[in-house]
Design a protein around this motif. Structure first.
Motif, PDB file in Angstrom:
ATOM      1  N   UNK A  88       0.844  -1.208   0.000  1.00  0.00           N
ATOM      2  CA  UNK A  88       0.000   0.000   0.000  1.00  0.00           C
ATOM      3  C   UNK A  88       0.876   1.254   0.000  1.00  0.00           C
ATOM      4  N   UNK A  89       1.960   1.244   0.755  1.00  0.00           N
ATOM      5  CA  UNK A  89       2.869   2.391   0.788  1.00  0.00           C
ATOM      6  C   UNK A  89       3.524   2.623  -0.570  1.00  0.00           C
ATOM      7  N   UNK A  90       3.908   1.550  -1.245  1.00  0.00           N
ATOM      8  CA  UNK A  90       4.488   1.675  -2.586  1.00  0.00           C
ATOM      9  C   UNK A  90       3.466   2.292  -3.542  1.00  0.00           C
ATOM     10  N   UNK A  91       2.232   1.825  -3.472  1.00  0.00           N
ATOM     11  CA  UNK A  91       1.175   2.365  -4.331  1.00  0.00           C
ATOM     12  C   UNK A  91       0.946   3.842  -4.028  1.00  0.00           C
ATOM     13  N   UNK A  92       0.975   4.216  -2.761  1.00  0.00           N
ATOM     14  CA  UNK A  92       0.792   5.620  -2.372  1.00  0.00           C
ATOM     15  C   UNK A  92       1.908   6.499  -2.941  1.00  0.00           C
ATOM     16  N   UNK A  93       3.132   6.009  -2.934  1.00  0.00           N
ATOM     17  CA  UNK A  93       4.249   6.765  -3.504  1.00  0.00           C
ATOM     18  C   UNK A  93       4.030   6.951  -5.003  1.00  0.00           C
ATOM     19  N   UNK A  94       3.646   5.897  -5.692  1.00  0.00           N
ATOM     20  CA  UNK A  94       3.418   5.984  -7.142  1.00  0.00           C
ATOM     21  C   UNK A  94       2.300   6.981  -7.453  1.00  0.00           C
ATOM     22  N   UNK A  95       1.203   6.912  -6.727  1.00  0.00           N
ATOM     23  CA  UNK A  95       0.080   7.837  -6.939  1.00  0.00           C
ATOM     24  C   UNK A  95       0.517   9.275  -6.661  1.00  0.00           C
ATOM     25  N   UNK A  96       1.265   9.470  -5.581  1.00  0.00           N
ATOM     26  CA  UNK A  96       1.727  10.811  -5.231  1.00  0.00           C
ATOM     27  C   UNK A  96       2.642  11.400  -6.288  1.00  0.00           C
ATOM     28  N   UNK A  97       3.589  10.625  -6.769  1.00  0.00           N
ATOM     29  CA  UNK A  97       4.524  11.113  -7.787  1.00  0.00           C
ATOM     30  C   UNK A  97       3.790  11.380  -9.098  1.00  0.00           C
ATOM     31  N   UNK A  98       2.911  10.463  -9.489  1.00  0.00           N
ATOM     32  CA  UNK A  98       2.132  10.662 -10.725  1.00  0.00           C
ATOM     33  C   UNK A  98       1.240  11.896 -10.610  1.00  0.00           C
ATOM     34  N   UNK A  99       0.612  12.070  -9.469  1.00  0.00           N
ATOM     35  CA  UNK A  99      -0.234  13.243  -9.255  1.00  0.00           C
ATOM     36  C   UNK A  99       0.559  14.534  -9.305  1.00  0.00           C
ATOM     37  N   UNK A 100       1.717  14.544  -8.697  1.00  0.00           N
ATOM     38  CA  UNK A 100       2.561  15.740  -8.708  1.00  0.00           C
ATOM     39  C   UNK A 100       2.995  16.087 -10.123  1.00  0.00           C
ATOM     40  N   UNK A 101       3.392  15.069 -10.878  1.00  0.00           N
ATOM     41  CA  UNK A 101       3.806  15.301 -12.256  1.00  0.00           C
ATOM     42  C   UNK A 101       2.638  15.788 -13.105  1.00  0.00           C
ATOM     43  N   UNK A 102       1.447  15.252 -12.844  1.00  0.00           N
ATOM     44  CA  UNK A 102       0.270  15.622 -13.632  1.00  0.00           C
ATOM     45  C   UNK A 102      -0.124  17.090 -13.456  1.00  0.00           C
ATOM     46  N   UNK A 103       0.078  17.628 -12.277  1.00  0.00           N
ATOM     47  CA  UNK A 103      -0.333  19.015 -12.029  1.00  0.00           C
ATOM     48  C   UNK A 103       0.803  20.013 -12.208  1.00  0.00           C
ATOM     49  N   UNK A 104       2.013  19.531 -12.440  1.00  0.00           N
ATOM     50  CA  UNK A 104       3.140  20.450 -12.584  1.00  0.00           C
ATOM     51  C   UNK A 104       3.315  20.922 -14.001  1.00  0.00           C
TER      52      UNK A 104
END
Length: 104
Positions: A88-104
């Motif tokens: 779950x922590x690995x998935x959270x990191x992936x979602x967080x990084x993808x989300x950050x890249x998507x809005x940047x």
């Protein structure tokens, strides 16, 4: 070009982590060079990516890919725990990084 550099830097970081793992178990020159070379190349490639990308975005993506990659490599090849919380922590990191890249 910047994203390619970040990806290569992340892969080099994972190589450095593998070298660190081997070097911590057995102090050989080969393992030391893998450890230092992996991290050294990783930092050089990350630095080069700053010519194309914002530092804050490139750094976070590099950290995210490197962290997830290192954990996955250690789970697959070195028998580390693959419990539910870790996944779950690995998935959270992936979602967080993808989300950050998507809005940047």
């Amino acid at each position: 070009m910047g994203w390619l550099l970040v990806l290569l830097a992340s892969i080099a970081e994972i190589v450095g982590v593998i070298g660190l793992r081997f070097y911590s178990q057995k102090k050989t020159v080969r393992d030391f060079l893998l450890y230092i070379g992996g991290f050294g190349l990783s930092f050089a490639l990350l630095y080069a990516s700053f010519n194309y990308l914002q530092l804050s975005i490139a750094y976070v993506v590099w950290i995210g890919i490197g962290t997830v990659g290192a954990v996955v490599v250690n789970i697959i090849f070195f028998g580390e725990s693959k419990n539910f919380t870790r996944i779950i922590s690995i998935i959270a990191i992936i979602i967080g990084v993808a989300g950050l890249k998507a809005v940047a």
